[in-house]
Write an enzyme that holds these catalytic residues in place. Structure first.
Site, PDB file in Angstrom:
ATOM      1  N   LYS A 122     -43.418 -17.656  -0.723  1.00  0.00           N
ATOM      2  CA  LYS A 122     -42.815 -18.274   0.452  1.00  0.00           C
ATOM      3  C   LYS A 122     -42.195 -19.634   0.134  1.00  0.00           C
ATOM      4  O   LYS A 122     -41.182 -20.010   0.714  1.00  0.00           O
ATOM      5  CB  LYS A 122     -43.850 -18.415   1.567  1.00  0.00           C
ATOM      6  N   LYS A 214     -39.677  -4.565   1.761  1.00  0.00           N
ATOM      7  CA  LYS A 214     -40.452  -4.478   2.988  1.00  0.00           C
ATOM      8  C   LYS A 214     -39.556  -4.652   4.207  1.00  0.00           C
ATOM      9  O   LYS A 214     -38.620  -5.457   4.196  1.00  0.00           O
ATOM     10  CB  LYS A 214     -41.546  -5.550   2.973  1.00  0.00           C
ATOM     11  N   LYS A 217     -37.760  -8.861   9.658  1.00  0.00           N
ATOM     12  CA  LYS A 217     -36.879  -9.376  10.699  1.00  0.00           C
ATOM     13  C   LYS A 217     -35.766 -10.227  10.120  1.00  0.00           C
ATOM     14  O   LYS A 217     -34.741 -10.445  10.766  1.00  0.00           O
ATOM     15  CB  LYS A 217     -37.681 -10.195  11.709  1.00  0.00           C
TER      16      LYS A 217
END
Length: 352
Positions: A122, A214, A217
């Site tokens: 991240k 994956k 959004k």
């Protein structure tokens, strides 16, 4: 572990589950998390949490955060969570999460956090600009479960490392404070070591445009995912346009190993139908994708359209959603507050 009144009042197991309110809930969130959480209500005491404290480890627009918190709440309820049976609340309304997280910050070791792969993913290459919250949020995840003496935490495969860290932190706390823990009446340790619950044929739902990535959004293509509020026509369109390969479906599960798009669609069907991939292939193996996609469209619209309709209905009444969250927070406090108070006694804090 010695059982106390606040540990497991209704069931032998207590499940804590959380979903981040980061917007645009999709099929991956539903199959990988919300659907499984809701199914656990029959056999477990469940606490369903909208983890808004986790969300702000990266900047969130305040108005969007408010809406997204209500959206996740609506998804929990629309998927079948019953507020009177399970506490549904947003994390920031129960201050014990943050209080216990600080105590656990002082128990966890920097070396443990340095090994957490999700922070590296991240934070990316510019790690020095990542928030301190993003670095220590695994300790907050540990606090989420330990605050309720949760015995089980449902997670995706990519989150398993966080439960292992929570277990390490709980064990170190139990060791570090063994003397006062025993004096408090817990000779076998104060915090239980939570177990990860990883189950189901579609725990990791992949993109419709690339079966190696994956479902997310953040993908710029809306065709890559089914959003939880998509209508029947949109769901059908996205499934029919999902990427496949030119070969027929295999007849055995082993045949899916080198075919990520086929594996993804078969896994989604299996999860929606509540069966194994082998059962799906027993019906559709050897057939063309067009026929299988037609069956998947029928199943997906049957299962998902009512949830989307109910979510939209619930979101039209934000006052009622906020009431449900406030009631859930009160019930969460009933469980968490005695455990947090005992934690403070064990650490040596003076309480009024």
């Amino acid at each position: 572990m010695q059982e106390t009144p606040q540990d497991t009042p209704r069931h032998k197991t207590r499940v804590f589950s959380g979903v981040q309110p980061t917007g645009n809930l999709h099929l991956g969130n539903y199959l990988g998390a919300i659907k499984r959480f809701v199914e656990m209500q029959a056999d477990h005491e469940c606490l369903f949490c909208v983890v808004d404290l986790h969300a702000i480890t990266v900047f969130q627009d305040p108005d969007e955060l408010t809406h997204n918190t209500r959206e996740v709440t609506a998804a929990y309820i629309a998927a079948g969570s019953i507020p009177r049976a399970s506490a549904i609340f947003n994390q920031s309304q129960v201050s014990g999460h943050a209080e216990l997280a600080w105590i656990l910050n002082c128990v966890a070791r920097i070396g443990w956090l340095n090994r957490m792969t999700q922070f590296k993913e991240k934070a990316g290459k510019d790690r020095e600009k990542a928030s301190a919250g993003l670095y220590v949020y695994p300790n907050l995840m540990a606090a989420d479960a330990l605050l309720y003496h949760a015995t089980h935490v449902p997670v995706g495969e990519d989150q398993k490392q966080h439960i292992e860290l929570a277990r390490d932190i709980a064990q170190k706390f139990n060791n570090d404070f063994a003397k006062t823990i025993e004096r408090a009446g817990y000779p076998d340790g104060f915090f239980p070591l939570p177990e990860p619950l990883i189950a189901g044929p579609a725990t990791r739902v992949m993109s419709f445009r690339d079966g190696t990535k994956k479902m997310s959004k953040s993908d710029p293509s809306d065709l890559s995912r089914i959003n939880m509020t998509d209508d029947e026509d949109t769901i059908a369109k996205k499934i029919r346009k999902a990427k496949t390969d030119p070969e027929p479906l295999p007849s055995e599960v082993e045949g899916l190993e080198t075919r990520p798009e086929a594996d993804n669609l078969v896994g989604i069907y299996a999860a929606l139908a509540g069966i194994g991939k082998d059962a799906v292939l027993a019906d559709y193996g050897g057939g063309e994708f067009s026929a299988f996609k037609g069956a998947l469209v029928e199943l997906a619209t049957e299962k998902l359209t009512p949830i989307g309709d109910e979510m939209r209905r619930l979101l039209s009444d934000p006052v009622e959603i906020d009431r449900i969250l406030a009631d859930g927070a009160r019930r969460a406090h009933d469980v968490a507050d005695p455990i947090l108070a005992k934690t403070k006694d064990i650490v040596g804090f003076i309480r009024s």
